[in-house]
Scaffold this active site. Structure first.
Site, short mmCIF file in Angstrom:
data_model
loop_
_atom_site.label_atom_id
_atom_site.label_comp_id
_atom_site.label_asym_id
_atom_site.label_seq_id
_atom_site.Cartn_x
_atom_site.Cartn_y
_atom_site.Cartn_z
N MET A 163 39.05 -54.42 51.83
CA MET A 163 38.28 -55.66 51.80
C MET A 163 38.79 -56.53 50.66
SD MET A 163 34.23 -55.07 52.52
CE MET A 163 33.58 -54.72 54.14
N ASP A 164 38.97 -57.82 50.94
CA ASP A 164 39.33 -58.73 49.87
C ASP A 164 38.08 -59.13 49.08
OD1 ASP A 164 38.09 -61.06 51.17
OD2 ASP A 164 39.73 -60.86 52.61
N LYS A 165 38.28 -59.87 48.02
CA LYS A 165 37.16 -60.16 47.11
C LYS A 165 36.11 -61.08 47.73
CE LYS A 165 39.55 -63.93 44.70
NZ LYS A 165 40.03 -64.40 43.37
#
Length: 295
Positions: A163-165
């Protein structure tokens, strides 16, 4: 137990078969043969029933060497087989190359020069907030999601998928390498539900295109379901698909020239955000673990 002793002259065949008839063998052979057959049939039976019980109990504590290595968090069972075949694994100081070798309680297993022990399997569900990434290196200013679950256990956890930020929602952590591999494999079968926020309303014809399937970078991308979120602007979209790769979710809309403002994973393989506020985590229940393994 009270029947057959003293109340019946023939009771010796139910109590201590063979002893009575031997003394009166001259009275007739049929009685001797009858009791003798009972003696030969009945006495070995308890021994036969008892003998398998001991090895079964002991065998349940044994574990295949490749599984022992996998449980230690070193690598998958398949990769462990490769290490075993190459002679890099020792048990009690002896190199083991036999596939299917079983480790017994108390055995010392040495993997590539290091003694290893299998960890208890831990499964933790996080409702990920913004600002945290699964990337190992990060950008220096972004915290890693592992910081949110670091105090949950001493086990070495890894996230199931990335997951990206800016992505929020459900993220599973575990030290079970088999589970990680299962839910990140291209052919895995579990469904995930994402709520996607776009920069503008999604046209109905574009929704239909997504439903029928898109070709993105020479790959055909299919979704299970797509719909507008009820009582929300048409820029709020619900998307159900099997991938745990959030980049695929974003690419679907970017391919049709929409900007993705937010992606929130609200369901992961049957797990939901119920009673799990943003930024909080919890251990999975035994039943939830069983459900994941049976998918």
């Amino acid at each position: 137990m009270n029947n057959g002793k003293g109340n019946n002259k023939r009771g010796s065949s139910n109590g201590k078969p063979g002893f009575g008839p031997k003394k009166s063998s001259a009275a007739g052979k049929p009685n001797f043969k009858k009791d003798d057959r009972k003696s030969n049939f009945s006495k070995p039976k308890p021994d036969f029933e008892k003998k398998p019980k001991a090895p079964k109990a002991a065998a349940s504590d044994d574990i295949r060497l490749n599984k022992y290595i996998s449980n230690s968090g070193i690598c998958s069972r398949r990769d462990a087989d490769i290490y075993i075949q190459s002679g890099n694994v020792k048990v009690n100081g002896e190199a083991i190359t036999e596939m299917g070798y079983k480790v017994k309680p108390g055995d010392v297993v040495n993997f590539d020069g290091t003694v290893i022990t299998p960890e208890k399997k831990e499964y933790i569900l996080l409702n990920k907030p913004k600002g945290f990434t699964t990337a190992g290196d990060g950008d220096g200013n972004t915290a890693n999601v592992l910081d949110l679950v670091r105090n949950a256990t001493k086990a070495k956890l890894q996230s199931v998928g990335r997951m990206d930020k800016s992505t929020t929602g459900l993220l599973l952590f575990t030290n079970d390498s088999d589970m990680v591999r299962k839910f990140t494999a291209p052919n895995q079968r579990s469904s995930k539900v994402y709520q996607v926020t776009l920069d503008r309303n999604l046209k109905f014809e574009d929704l239909e295109k997504i439903q029928k399937g898109l070709t993105i970078d020479n790959f055909r991308v299919y979704v299970e379901e797509i719909s507008y979120i009820e009582n929300e602007p048409k820029s709020e979209i619900g998307l159900k698909m099997k991938t745990s790769n959030v980049k695929v979710v974003r690419s679907i809309f970017e391919h049709l020239e929409y900007d993705v403002i937010k992606v929130d994973r609200v369901v992961f393989a049957g797990l939901t955000k119920k009673n799990l506020p943003r930024g909080n985590w919890r251990f999975l229940t035994d039943q939830e673990i069983i459900n994941l393994k049976n998918i």
